[in-house]
Design a protein around this motif. Structure first.
Motif, PDB file in Angstrom:
ATOM      1  N   GLY A 187     -45.952  40.340  44.390  1.00 38.69           N
ATOM      2  CA  GLY A 187     -47.383  40.307  44.059  1.00 38.69           C
ATOM      3  C   GLY A 187     -47.992  38.931  44.273  1.00 38.69           C
ATOM      4  O   GLY A 187     -47.331  37.902  44.071  1.00 38.69           O
ATOM      5  N   GLN A 200     -42.218  38.413  48.837  1.00 44.62           N
ATOM      6  CA  GLN A 200     -43.162  38.451  49.953  1.00 44.62           C
ATOM      7  C   GLN A 200     -43.910  37.121  50.039  1.00 44.62           C
ATOM      8  O   GLN A 200     -43.418  36.151  50.581  1.00 44.62           O
ATOM      9  N   PHE A 244     -45.613  43.680  54.089  1.00 44.56           N
ATOM     10  CA  PHE A 244     -45.658  44.962  53.405  1.00 44.56           C
ATOM     11  C   PHE A 244     -47.124  45.293  53.132  1.00 44.56           C
ATOM     12  O   PHE A 244     -47.909  44.413  52.812  1.00 44.56           O
ATOM     13  N   GLY A 264     -41.324  46.200  37.858  1.00 49.08           N
ATOM     14  CA  GLY A 264     -42.192  45.090  38.242  1.00 49.08           C
ATOM     15  C   GLY A 264     -41.632  43.767  37.720  1.00 49.08           C
ATOM     16  O   GLY A 264     -40.696  43.751  36.909  1.00 49.08           O
ATOM     17  N   HIS A 317     -44.153  40.787  33.949  1.00 49.31           N
ATOM     18  CA  HIS A 317     -44.440  41.044  32.536  1.00 49.31           C
ATOM     19  C   HIS A 317     -43.498  40.314  31.596  1.00 49.31           C
ATOM     20  O   HIS A 317     -42.373  40.020  31.949  1.00 49.31           O
ATOM     21  N   PHE A 331     -54.903  49.858  34.155  1.00 54.14           N
ATOM     22  CA  PHE A 331     -53.522  50.249  34.461  1.00 54.14           C
ATOM     23  C   PHE A 331     -53.465  51.571  35.201  1.00 54.14           C
ATOM     24  O   PHE A 331     -54.466  52.286  35.311  1.00 54.14           O
ATOM     25  N   GLY A 332     -52.252  51.923  35.645  1.00 46.68           N
ATOM     26  CA  GLY A 332     -51.994  53.306  36.020  1.00 46.68           C
ATOM     27  C   GLY A 332     -51.934  54.086  34.724  1.00 46.68           C
ATOM     28  O   GLY A 332     -51.337  53.618  33.748  1.00 46.68           O
ATOM     29  N   SER A 351     -49.176  52.924  32.335  1.00 43.47           N
ATOM     30  CA  SER A 351     -47.907  52.714  33.037  1.00 43.47           C
ATOM     31  C   SER A 351     -47.542  51.236  32.989  1.00 43.47           C
ATOM     32  O   SER A 351     -48.368  50.369  33.267  1.00 43.47           O
ATOM     33  N   TYR A 389     -40.156  52.180  36.766  1.00 46.26           N
ATOM     34  CA  TYR A 389     -39.819  53.560  37.108  1.00 46.26           C
ATOM     35  C   TYR A 389     -38.307  53.725  37.244  1.00 46.26           C
ATOM     36  O   TYR A 389     -37.619  52.828  37.731  1.00 46.26           O
ATOM     37  N   ASP A 447     -48.550  52.633  47.846  1.00 46.07           N
ATOM     38  CA  ASP A 447     -48.408  51.882  46.601  1.00 46.07           C
ATOM     39  C   ASP A 447     -47.666  52.762  45.580  1.00 46.07           C
ATOM     40  O   ASP A 447     -47.874  53.979  45.570  1.00 46.07           O
ATOM     41  N   GLY A 486     -47.993  52.959  42.268  1.00 45.79           N
ATOM     42  CA  GLY A 486     -48.923  53.562  41.317  1.00 45.79           C
ATOM     43  C   GLY A 486     -50.021  54.374  42.014  1.00 45.79           C
ATOM     44  O   GLY A 486     -50.482  55.379  41.493  1.00 45.79           O
ATOM     45  N   TRP A 537     -44.950  43.966  24.816  1.00 44.20           N
ATOM     46  CA  TRP A 537     -45.021  43.972  26.295  1.00 44.20           C
ATOM     47  C   TRP A 537     -46.355  43.381  26.676  1.00 44.20           C
ATOM     48  O   TRP A 537     -47.386  43.801  26.165  1.00 44.20           O
TER      49      TRP A 537
HETATM   50  P1  ADQ Z   1     -50.636  46.255  39.694  1.00 37.17           P
HETATM   51  O1  ADQ Z   1     -49.964  45.144  38.977  1.00 37.17           O
HETATM   52  O2  ADQ Z   1     -52.101  46.144  39.968  1.00 37.17           O
HETATM   53  O3  ADQ Z   1     -50.383  47.637  38.917  1.00 37.17           O
HETATM   54  P2  ADQ Z   1     -49.229  45.684  42.121  1.00 37.17           P
HETATM   55  O4  ADQ Z   1     -50.135  44.560  42.481  1.00 37.17           O
HETATM   56  O5  ADQ Z   1     -48.739  46.609  43.186  1.00 37.17           O
HETATM   57  O6  ADQ Z   1     -49.870  46.614  41.039  1.00 37.17           O
HETATM   58  O7  ADQ Z   1     -47.963  45.015  41.389  1.00 37.17           O
HETATM   59  C1  ADQ Z   1     -46.871  45.777  40.870  1.00 37.17           C
HETATM   60  C2  ADQ Z   1     -45.575  44.982  41.021  1.00 37.17           C
HETATM   61  O8  ADQ Z   1     -45.191  45.005  42.386  1.00 37.17           O
HETATM   62  C3  ADQ Z   1     -45.691  43.518  40.649  1.00 37.17           C
HETATM   63  O9  ADQ Z   1     -44.473  43.105  40.031  1.00 37.17           O
HETATM   64  C4  ADQ Z   1     -45.904  42.811  41.979  1.00 37.17           C
HETATM   65  O10 ADQ Z   1     -45.375  41.494  41.916  1.00 37.17           O
HETATM   66  C5  ADQ Z   1     -45.131  43.701  42.918  1.00 37.17           C
HETATM   67  N1  ADQ Z   1     -45.657  43.862  44.270  1.00 37.17           N
HETATM   68  C6  ADQ Z   1     -46.913  44.165  44.655  1.00 37.17           C
HETATM   69  N2  ADQ Z   1     -46.995  44.281  45.984  1.00 37.17           N
HETATM   70  C7  ADQ Z   1     -45.737  44.076  46.456  1.00 37.17           C
HETATM   71  C8  ADQ Z   1     -45.157  44.047  47.750  1.00 37.17           C
HETATM   72  N3  ADQ Z   1     -45.877  44.321  48.807  1.00 37.17           N
HETATM   73  N4  ADQ Z   1     -43.844  43.764  47.859  1.00 37.17           N
HETATM   74  C9  ADQ Z   1     -43.078  43.528  46.767  1.00 37.17           C
HETATM   75  N5  ADQ Z   1     -43.572  43.532  45.526  1.00 37.17           N
HETATM   76  C10 ADQ Z   1     -44.874  43.813  45.364  1.00 37.17           C
HETATM   77  C11 ADQ Z   1     -49.037  48.109  38.733  1.00 37.17           C
HETATM   78  C12 ADQ Z   1     -49.022  49.638  38.794  1.00 37.17           C
HETATM   79  C13 ADQ Z   1     -49.860  50.203  37.642  1.00 37.17           C
HETATM   80  C14 ADQ Z   1     -49.302  49.656  36.333  1.00 37.17           C
HETATM   81  C15 ADQ Z   1     -49.314  48.131  36.356  1.00 37.17           C
HETATM   82  C16 ADQ Z   1     -48.644  47.553  35.125  1.00 37.17           C
HETATM   83  O11 ADQ Z   1     -49.538  50.086  40.054  1.00 37.17           O
HETATM   84  O12 ADQ Z   1     -49.794  51.631  37.662  1.00 37.17           O
HETATM   85  O13 ADQ Z   1     -50.080  50.133  35.257  1.00 37.17           O
HETATM   86  O14 ADQ Z   1     -48.561  47.654  37.479  1.00 37.17           O
HETATM   87  O15 ADQ Z   1     -48.820  46.169  35.079  1.00 37.17           O
END
Ligand code: ADQ
Length: 407
Positions: free
Chosen positions: A15, A61, A99, A125, A128, A163-164, A197, A201, A224, A226, A260
């Motif tokens: 992220g 990334q 990605f 993730g 957190h 959130f999701g 969420s 998972y 994605d 979520g 959390w």
């Molecule tokens: P977001 O945090 O908005 O919501 P995202 O930005 O995809 O979603 O991040 C999720 C995790 O994936 C993070 O740990 C981030 O570092 C990582 N990440 C994001 N893009 C990535 C990539 N291309 N390659 C590798 N890692 C990547 C998400 C869920 C929600 C949920 C919240 C909770 O989509 O449903 O409620 O997390 O915080």
């Protein structure tokens, strides 16, 4: 773990963390320092390792240099006996691109799953601050026979828009998954609460592979977890929710049970630090039955001289408080606080230097920030806004290596 299925952990650590800028200006969000000694990624990795999950790929990334270095020096395990924790950079296997989303990140790293041949893939993730025993979630996943189980946190319905949101029936079967909905559905037993969420998972390998393949073929998908994979599996009736409030971590107190925090914004990052300071903290780093691991630097003990003192604060190794006063703050390794200065309700990262007579209030000072003698930070918000970053909640932030301006 009961029944001991073969488990592969995948940690999503790619992220960008734009809302944490300037802290993410030249590091990935999971590499952002937290709590003096730690980096954000240490929390998820500690949770997985404490549950004896020891094959973990950390997908990285953007700006991954300090994250890779941290994982390699702190977390890499011997690949003897099949144990490893390893950073996996974006492979660009499927063309010259990064990605697109978190599901694409896993899709591009499918070779990891083929090599490890797990029965269960745990996708967590990295952003957190929390304690959780993933083995309890895996147990539930095996009992229900779900294709995917998603961890859910009960939050007030109006807060769930960030959130999701998991729309589940009373038995925990997921009817729908809505990524950041404007009007989140309530819980069957508590209509003014929703299941947010946590971005964690547990998948049965086959269900994950099938979903990723279908998603990859869908040109309209955002790829994605979520936004695409969870709604798809919820619609197929293969998703279940795991209620995080049922997770019991050894040594947790009543106060920190169920803690959390998504530290996605500067204010939530700051508040999570303030949670650490008190006599009985809402998040207790001192629970040695579920330790949070990191590799602290080799430094001498903290030292307080010339009347220097710290109250209601966490003070790391290598700190010298030489006459200054620190209250309600988290002080990272190697910080120096000089004579008659005052630091309150602040987060000081590694190597920060506070000069004599300086005043620092409600501030986050990134690594190696220098506050010259008699400078003032967090005292006059208008002045701060013209020079530094000030969060919506009024926290003044100075980026890595910045030098505070003297009036
Ligand atoms: P977001 O945090 O908005 O919501 P995202 O930005 O995809 O979603 O991040 C999720 C995790 O994936 C993070 O740990 C981030 O570092 C990582 N990440 C994001 N893009 C990535 C990539 N291309 N390659 C590798 N890692 C990547 C998400 C869920 C929600 C949920 C919240 C909770 O989509 O449903 O409620 O997390 O915080």
């Amino acid at each position: 773990m009961r029944g001991s299925p073969r488990v592969l952990g995948i940690v999503l650590a790619g992220g960008e963390g734009k809302r944490l800028s300037p802290l993410t200006q030249d590091r990935a969000k999971p590499a952002v320092p937290f709590g003096g000694n730690y980096r954000l990624v240490d929390f998820v990795l500690s949770n997985l390792v404490n549950a004896e999950i020891r094959q973990i790929a950390v997908l990285t990334q953007y700006k991954s240099h300090s994250l890779d270095r941290h994982i390699t020096t702190t977390w890499r395990m011997s690949s003897l006996l099949g144990n490893y924790i390893t950073p996996v950079p974006a492979q660009q296997r499927l063309g010259p691109r990064w990605f697109t989303g978190s599901a694409d990140a896993i899709f591009q790293s499918l070779n990891l799953i083929h090599d490890a041949r797990p029965e269960i893939v745990v996708v967590f993730g990295a952003d957190h601050v929390y304690r959780m025993d993933p083995a309890q979630m895996i147990d539930q996943h095996l009992q229900t026979g779900a294709g995917v189980t998603v961890a859910g946190l009960r939050v007030p319905r109006h807060e769930a828009t960030e959130f999701g949101v998991i729309d589940a029936d009373a038995d925990g079967k997921v009817k729908g998954f809505l990524e950041k909905p404007a009007d989140p559905p309530g819980l069957p037993d508590s209509p003014e609460e929703s299941f947010a969420s946590m971005g964690n998972y547990v998948f049965t390998t086959e269900a994950l592979l099938e979903a990723l393949r279908a998603d990859a073929e869908d040109d309209a998908s955002v790829h994605d977890m979520g936004g695409s994979i969870m709604p798809m599996l919820a619609d197929k009736g293969e998703a279940w929710v795991y209620d995080f409030s049922t997770n019991v971590v050894p040594g947790a107190t009543e106060r920190d049970h169920g803690y959390w925090r998504d530290v996605g914004t500067m204010d939530s990052y700051y508040d999570a630090h303030m949670d650490l300071r008190s006599v009985s903290p809402v998040f207790n780093l001192y629970n040695d039955r579920w330790p949070i691991y990191t590799l602290p630097p080799q430094l001498p003990p903290a030292k307080f001289v010339l009347g220097g003192r710290a109250e209601d604060s966490m003070v790391s190794a290598g700190v010298i408080i030489a006459g200054g006063s620190v209250r309600g703050s988290v002080v990272s390794p190697g910080v120096r606080v000089d004579g008659s200065s005052s630091v309150e309700d602040s987060v000081l990262m590694d190597g920060v230097h506070i000069g004599e007579g300086a005043v620092v209030r409600r501030a986050i000072l990134d690594k190696n920030v220098v506050v010259p003698p008699f400078a003032r930070i967090g005292v006059d918000h208008e002045a701060d806004r013209s020079r530094y970053h000030v969060s919506a909640g009024g926290v003044t932030v100075l980026g890595k290596g910045a030098r505070a301006i003297l009036d």
